[in-house]
Design an enzyme around this catalytic site. Structure first.
Site, PDB file in Angstrom:
ATOM      1  N   CYS A  44      -0.270  32.848 -20.213  1.00  0.00           N
ATOM      2  CA  CYS A  44      -1.536  33.265 -20.100  1.00  0.00           C
ATOM      3  C   CYS A  44      -1.344  34.907 -19.624  1.00  0.00           C
ATOM      4  CB  CYS A  44      -2.756  32.687 -19.001  1.00  0.00           C
ATOM      5  SG  CYS A  44      -3.070  30.907 -19.435  1.00  0.00           S
ATOM      6  N   GLY A 101      -2.048  34.564 -24.906  1.00  0.00           N
ATOM      7  CA  GLY A 101      -3.191  33.651 -25.010  1.00  0.00           C
ATOM      8  C   GLY A 101      -4.386  33.909 -25.923  1.00  0.00           C
ATOM      9  N   ASN A 125      -1.869  32.870 -14.333  1.00  0.00           N
ATOM     10  CA  ASN A 125      -0.867  32.748 -15.199  1.00  0.00           C
ATOM     11  C   ASN A 125       0.447  31.928 -14.827  1.00  0.00           C
ATOM     12  OD1 ASN A 125       1.032  33.191 -17.410  1.00  0.00           O
ATOM     13  ND2 ASN A 125       1.729  35.140 -16.554  1.00  0.00           N
ATOM     14  N   GLY A 126       0.595  30.804 -15.397  1.00  0.00           N
ATOM     15  CA  GLY A 126       1.754  30.134 -14.932  1.00  0.00           C
ATOM     16  C   GLY A 126       1.282  28.434 -14.832  1.00  0.00           C
ATOM     17  N   TYR A 150      10.913  36.699 -25.951  1.00  0.00           N
ATOM     18  CA  TYR A 150       9.774  36.470 -26.780  1.00  0.00           C
ATOM     19  C   TYR A 150       8.466  36.811 -26.212  1.00  0.00           C
ATOM     20  CZ  TYR A 150       6.875  33.718 -29.587  1.00  0.00           C
ATOM     21  OH  TYR A 150       5.512  33.196 -30.273  1.00  0.00           O
TER      22      TYR A 150
END
Ligand code: SF4
Length: 535
Positions: free
Chosen positions: A42, A69, A144-145, A290
């Site tokens: 995210c 996201g 996020n995570g 990436y």
């Protein structure tokens, strides 16, 4: 104010129905075989800037983080009196328009772009999540995570009587919502800042949080700093963002990274820093390979420069006899440039990317589906024809993309296709926020030794030759010590212990665990087996 007054009318929004045409499951790899890339976690963004249009700043910040996201987006704003949340399924540009943003007035905002790493993709699970304290203050939070002690937190939420009723469909079911629920509950007897300092040390796993009440912006990063989070300065305020590129895009200057184990509070009194845990850095190496934008820097190291360096090292480790090096856009391109520089083989653009097509909400017809990889990548035939190609990609997960790509390149006239990969074989699941395919689907899984992987994958995807960068080569390119990085998806060594309740993460984990445990037992036989086994 009732949350329902603050949120967009629910009837107007597609809610996940696994059989229905509005289902966002259609954005997943199974339905779009052209896109079996790992799924970003995210993006979070926050701004505290009186006198600025904070909702619009957040919109552009989220736009810069869209790659992290594409399933849902949301913004919360606070004006000193109330918190207003607007969120929906879709890309940032689909969720927000000028009129919506203009109505979102305030001096503090947080925003979120979501890919679901925990919980299904429904409107309720879009973020920022929202909770109210006993004092009536609103808390909006973007996360996020992925946490690994979700079951423990769910028990605490249940014991505190904070679980939603079956009929309350405005409440989310994610680990992020558990954090917000516990924070709002704890803030009943305390300030949000103090409640956060008590709560954050009890979270396990990866979390970058941007949260707010009516007045104050907060940001926190897990003690391992698995995913990036940075602080920027505006002329009249402050910004926090998942990536430095988002600071650049809203005109904020980079100040510093938020430290692992640090909580920031930002308001009219300035920026206050508190430590809720000692730092134990284990940054995600896949961010460099990436996940992150190439124009982002992590731990002071440019992502683009890292990818170019990986390409250079790849050329040394696995030279190829070819006429032209091409990258698979976008994240394979810098490594292809590095490969070309080190090998002396000319670099050229052989593929054009049709950006975001795999993330559309439109249900593909059978005819469209059969187009396969052509939906995403279009070959430049005049460049490719008659060439012995060296094709550089960021990673191979299931191999479907590469198999289709190689077939397409041969159909376009390539006489040889040598594949070089800018990360080692992905063999293990990620529990910290990245959604790979299940271990059973990972093409490198179960192929035994390194040589076995190389030959097995080469044959499977139909390449003339195949080479992956070594783990050591990839890590060296980041210029970070291996001890400060997580590379668990490549080597199976998980830096944050995985309690068995990891099984209660996103539903996909259930099937992953048994398979992963078998794979770990075969490959390393030891430390991680107990962690991955079901209770
Ligand atoms: S397991 Fe892989 S993707 Fe997950 S945090 Fe570690 S390096 Fe990143």
């Amino acid at each position: 104010m009732e949350l329902s007054h603050l949120l967009p009318a629910r009837e107007n929004h597609p809610v996940s129905d696994e059989s229905g045409p509005a289902s966002v499951r259609d954005t997943r790899g199974d339905d779009y075989p052209v896109d079996d890339s790992p799924r970003e976690e995210c993006g979070v963004f926050g701004v505290w800037a009186p006198g600025e249009q904070v909702a619009k700043l957040t919109y552009f910040g989220l736009y810069a983080l869209q790659h992290r996201g594409q399933e849902a987006a949301g913004i919360a704003v606070g004006d000193g009196a109330q918190v207003l949340v607007f969120k929906d399924l879709g890309l940032v540009s689909q969720v927000f328009d000028e009129q919506t943003l203009a109505a979102m007035k305030g001096h503090v905002a947080v925003g979120h772009t979501r890919y679901s790493t925990t919980g299904s993709t429904t409107w309720e699970n879009a973020q920022p999540v929202f909770r109210t304290t006993a004092a009536g203050s609103g808390i909006a939070m973007g996360h996020n995570g992925n946490l690994v002690n979700t079951a423990e937190l769910a028990t605490r939420v249940r014991e505190a009587g904070l679980l939603p009723t079956r009929t309350d469909r405005t409440v989310a079911t994610t680990d992020s919502d558990l954090i917000a629920a516990l924070l709002a509950h704890a803030a009943a007897d305390s300030t949000i800042e103090r409640a956060a300092m008590d709560l954050l040390p009890t979270l396990r796993g990866a979390f970058c949080l941007a949260f707010m009440d009516e007045h104050t912006l907060y940001a926190a990063r897990d003690p391992q700093g698995v995913h990036p989070l940075c602080l920027g300065r505006l002329e009249r305020g402050w910004v926090v963002a998942s990536e430095t590129a988002a600071l650049d895009i809203v005109g904020a200057s980079f100040v510093r990274e938020i430290e692992p184990g640090e909580l920031l509070a930002i308001d009219a009194d300035g920026v206050r820093s508190s430590r809720f845990a000692g730092p134990d850095p284990k940054g995600c190496v896949f961010e460099y390979v990436y996940l992150a934008r190439p124009d982002t820097a992590i731990a002071g190291r440019s992502v683009h420069a890292t990818r170019v360096e990986i390409g250079r090292r790849l050329a040394d480790e696995h030279p190829a006899d070819g006429d032209l090096v091409i990258g698979v856009p976008e994240s394979g391109t810098p490594a292809a440039i590095g490969f070309a520089l080190a090998s002396g083989i000319p670099y050229g653009q052989g593929l054009v990317k049709n950006a975001y097509v795999g993330r559309t909400f439109i249900q593909p017809s059978q005819t469209i589906r059969q187009l396969g990889i052509r939906l995403k990548l279009n070959p430049l035939r005049e460049i490719i024809r008659g060439q012995r190609l060296v094709v550089v990609d960021d990673s191979i997960v299931r191999g479907n993309t590469q198999r289709a790509l190689i077939r397409m390149l041969r159909e376009s006239g390539a006489i040889e296709v040598h594949v070089r990969i800018a990360s080692p074989p992905v063999r293990w699941p990620c529990f910290y926020g990245i959604d790979f395919a299940s271990p059973a689907e990972l093409i490198a899984n179960g192929l035994g030794t390194t040589d076995g992987v190389f030959e097995g994958v080469r044959r499977s995807i139909g390449a003339d030759s195949l080479g992956y960068i070594s783990t050591q080569g990839m890590i060296a390119a980041t210029e970070q010590p291996a001890s400060r990085l997580c590379s668990a998806c490549f080597d199976g060594h998980y830096p944050i212990p995985l309690p068995t309740e990891a099984a209660f993460g996103k539903n996909v984990l259930e099937g992953m665990l048994d398979s992963a445990a078998d794979a770990v037992a075969r490959e390393v036989g030891g430390d991680n087996v107990a962690a991955l086994s079901r209770p």
